[in-house]
Scaffold this motif. Structure first.
Motif, mmCIF file in Angstrom:
data_model
loop_
_atom_site.group_PDB
_atom_site.id
_atom_site.type_symbol
_atom_site.label_atom_id
_atom_site.label_comp_id
_atom_site.label_asym_id
_atom_site.label_seq_id
_atom_site.Cartn_x
_atom_site.Cartn_y
_atom_site.Cartn_z
ATOM 1 N N ILE A 144 -1.644 10.548 0.548
ATOM 2 C CA ILE A 144 -2.671 10.061 -0.360
ATOM 3 C C ILE A 144 -4.025 10.370 0.277
ATOM 4 C CG2 ILE A 144 -2.671 7.730 0.618
ATOM 5 C CD1 ILE A 144 -3.116 6.685 -2.248
ATOM 6 N N ASN A 145 -4.999 10.641 -0.563
ATOM 7 C CA ASN A 145 -6.338 10.925 -0.066
ATOM 8 C C ASN A 145 -6.953 9.647 0.487
ATOM 9 O OD1 ASN A 145 -9.157 11.563 0.147
ATOM 10 N ND2 ASN A 145 -8.768 13.296 -1.205
ATOM 11 N N ARG A 146 -7.646 9.766 1.601
ATOM 12 C CA ARG A 146 -8.256 8.597 2.243
ATOM 13 C C ARG A 146 -9.255 7.897 1.319
ATOM 14 N NH1 ARG A 146 -10.842 9.319 8.062
ATOM 15 N NH2 ARG A 146 -10.449 11.423 7.353
ATOM 16 N N ASP A 147 -9.888 8.639 0.408
ATOM 17 C CA ASP A 147 -10.841 8.043 -0.531
ATOM 18 C C ASP A 147 -10.167 7.096 -1.516
ATOM 19 O OD1 ASP A 147 -12.804 9.549 0.678
ATOM 20 O OD2 ASP A 147 -12.764 11.124 -0.846
ATOM 21 N N GLN A 148 -8.863 7.223 -1.702
ATOM 22 C CA GLN A 148 -8.127 6.375 -2.635
ATOM 23 C C GLN A 148 -7.560 5.120 -1.979
ATOM 24 O OE1 GLN A 148 -5.287 9.269 -4.052
ATOM 25 N NE2 GLN A 148 -6.582 9.801 -5.796
ATOM 26 N N LEU A 149 -7.843 4.914 -0.686
ATOM 27 C CA LEU A 149 -7.356 3.738 0.028
ATOM 28 C C LEU A 149 -8.410 2.644 0.055
ATOM 29 C CD1 LEU A 149 -5.563 5.243 3.137
ATOM 30 C CD2 LEU A 149 -4.583 4.532 0.974
ATOM 31 N N LYS A 150 -7.960 1.436 -0.221
ATOM 32 C CA LYS A 150 -8.849 0.281 -0.155
ATOM 33 C C LYS A 150 -8.715 -0.390 1.214
ATOM 34 C CE LYS A 150 -10.025 -3.868 -2.752
ATOM 35 N NZ LYS A 150 -9.667 -4.684 -3.920
ATOM 36 N N LYS B 284 3.316 3.163 11.186
ATOM 37 C CA LYS B 284 1.878 3.312 10.964
ATOM 38 C C LYS B 284 1.579 4.646 10.277
ATOM 39 C CE LYS B 284 -2.515 3.041 13.355
ATOM 40 N NZ LYS B 284 -3.193 2.863 14.630
ATOM 41 N N PRO B 285 0.755 4.642 9.233
ATOM 42 C CA PRO B 285 0.362 5.892 8.577
ATOM 43 C C PRO B 285 -0.438 6.788 9.517
ATOM 44 C CG PRO B 285 -0.145 4.005 7.186
ATOM 45 C CD PRO B 285 0.234 3.470 8.528
ATOM 46 N N GLN B 286 -0.298 8.091 9.328
ATOM 47 C CA GLN B 286 -1.020 9.075 10.136
ATOM 48 C C GLN B 286 -2.172 9.645 9.311
ATOM 49 O OE1 GLN B 286 -0.143 9.653 13.382
ATOM 50 N NE2 GLN B 286 1.305 7.992 13.010
ATOM 51 N N VAL B 287 -3.368 9.661 9.880
ATOM 52 C CA VAL B 287 -4.555 10.156 9.188
ATOM 53 C C VAL B 287 -4.896 11.547 9.719
ATOM 54 C CG1 VAL B 287 -6.978 9.735 8.687
ATOM 55 C CG2 VAL B 287 -5.418 7.805 8.920
ATOM 56 N N ASP B 288 -5.042 12.511 8.806
ATOM 57 C CA ASP B 288 -5.476 13.863 9.164
ATOM 58 C C ASP B 288 -6.976 13.945 8.916
ATOM 59 O OD1 ASP B 288 -5.972 16.540 9.533
ATOM 60 O OD2 ASP B 288 -4.310 17.221 8.285
ATOM 61 N N ASP B 289 -7.751 13.978 9.993
ATOM 62 C CA ASP B 289 -9.216 13.970 9.869
ATOM 63 C C ASP B 289 -9.746 15.253 9.229
ATOM 64 O OD1 ASP B 289 -9.611 11.414 10.936
ATOM 65 O OD2 ASP B 289 -9.524 12.193 12.976
ATOM 66 N N ASP B 290 -9.034 16.360 9.387
ATOM 67 C CA ASP B 290 -9.504 17.629 8.820
ATOM 68 C C ASP B 290 -9.413 17.647 7.298
ATOM 69 O OD1 ASP B 290 -10.040 18.616 11.358
ATOM 70 O OD2 ASP B 290 -8.051 19.512 11.554
ATOM 71 N N THR B 291 -8.298 17.147 6.750
ATOM 72 C CA THR B 291 -8.093 17.199 5.299
ATOM 73 C C THR B 291 -8.438 15.891 4.596
ATOM 74 O OG1 THR B 291 -5.781 16.508 5.478
ATOM 75 C CG2 THR B 291 -6.238 18.882 5.561
ATOM 76 N N GLY B 292 -8.494 14.781 5.346
ATOM 77 C CA GLY B 292 -8.761 13.489 4.731
ATOM 78 C C GLY B 292 -7.534 12.872 4.089
ATOM 79 N N MET B 293 -6.357 13.416 4.377
ATOM 80 C CA MET B 293 -5.115 12.909 3.802
ATOM 81 C C MET B 293 -4.447 11.924 4.762
ATOM 82 S SD MET B 293 -4.940 14.353 0.856
ATOM 83 C CE MET B 293 -3.277 14.199 0.279
ATOM 84 N N VAL B 294 -3.790 10.912 4.191
ATOM 85 C CA VAL B 294 -3.042 9.927 4.960
ATOM 86 C C VAL B 294 -1.566 10.135 4.627
ATOM 87 C CG1 VAL B 294 -2.670 7.475 5.366
ATOM 88 C CG2 VAL B 294 -4.962 8.314 4.868
ATOM 89 N N SER B 295 -0.751 10.385 5.654
ATOM 90 C CA SER B 295 0.690 10.572 5.478
ATOM 91 C C SER B 295 1.403 9.306 5.908
ATOM 92 C CB SER B 295 1.197 11.739 6.334
ATOM 93 O OG SER B 295 0.588 12.926 5.956
ATOM 94 N N MET B 296 2.375 8.881 5.103
ATOM 95 C CA MET B 296 3.119 7.667 5.410
ATOM 96 C C MET B 296 4.533 7.775 4.872
ATOM 97 S SD MET B 296 1.166 5.308 2.673
ATOM 98 C CE MET B 296 -0.063 6.427 2.044
ATOM 99 N N LYS B 297 5.454 7.048 5.504
ATOM 100 C CA LYS B 297 6.827 6.982 5.024
ATOM 101 C C LYS B 297 6.971 5.687 4.229
ATOM 102 C CE LYS B 297 11.627 7.136 6.437
ATOM 103 N NZ LYS B 297 12.550 7.196 7.580
ATOM 104 N N ASN B 298 7.273 5.818 2.939
ATOM 105 C CA ASN B 298 7.427 4.667 2.060
ATOM 106 C C ASN B 298 8.670 3.896 2.482
ATOM 107 O OD1 ASN B 298 8.060 2.957 -0.188
ATOM 108 N ND2 ASN B 298 6.759 4.239 -1.469
ATOM 109 N N ALA B 299 8.521 2.613 2.803
ATOM 110 C CA ALA B 299 9.638 1.791 3.272
ATOM 111 C C ALA B 299 10.667 1.544 2.173
ATOM 112 C CB ALA B 299 9.129 0.459 3.817
ATOM 113 N N GLU B 300 10.262 1.565 0.914
ATOM 114 C CA GLU B 300 11.185 1.296 -0.182
ATOM 115 C C GLU B 300 12.024 2.515 -0.553
ATOM 116 O OE1 GLU B 300 8.781 -0.221 -3.339
ATOM 117 O OE2 GLU B 300 8.198 -1.997 -2.216
#
Length: 77
Positions: free
Chosen positions: A64-70, A41-57
């Motif tokens: 990635i910035n949360r604003d860029q997520l659909k 599961k991706p981790q969301v940093d509420d302070d910066t608005g960034m989402v951290s994730m480990k790419n499975a591939e």
């Protein structure tokens, strides 16, 4: 003694199932149409608005910035 062994075994099994249930892959869709499959599961940093994730591939950790997520959704494994 037998009750203690049974209780310990049940707690160990419950812990194993809990950890296994939390490690499902996610599909993250971006606003530009890209789909990223994550390992866990991706981790969301509420302070910066960034989402951290480990790419499975690739196995690399990405941000990635949360604003860029659909959307984000769990995949059936």
């Amino acid at each position: 003694m037998r009750n203690k062994l049974l209780t310990t075994s049940l707690f160990a099994a419950a812990a194993l199932f809990t950890v296994a249930g939390c490690s499902s892959n996610q599909a993250v869709k971006t606003t530009d149409g890209q789909t990223i499959v994550t390992d866990g599961k991706p981790q969301v940093d509420d302070d910066t608005g960034m989402v951290s994730m480990k790419n499975a591939e690739t196995g690399k950790t990405e941000q990635i910035n949360r604003d860029q997520l659909k959307s984000m959704g769990e995949l059936d494994n």
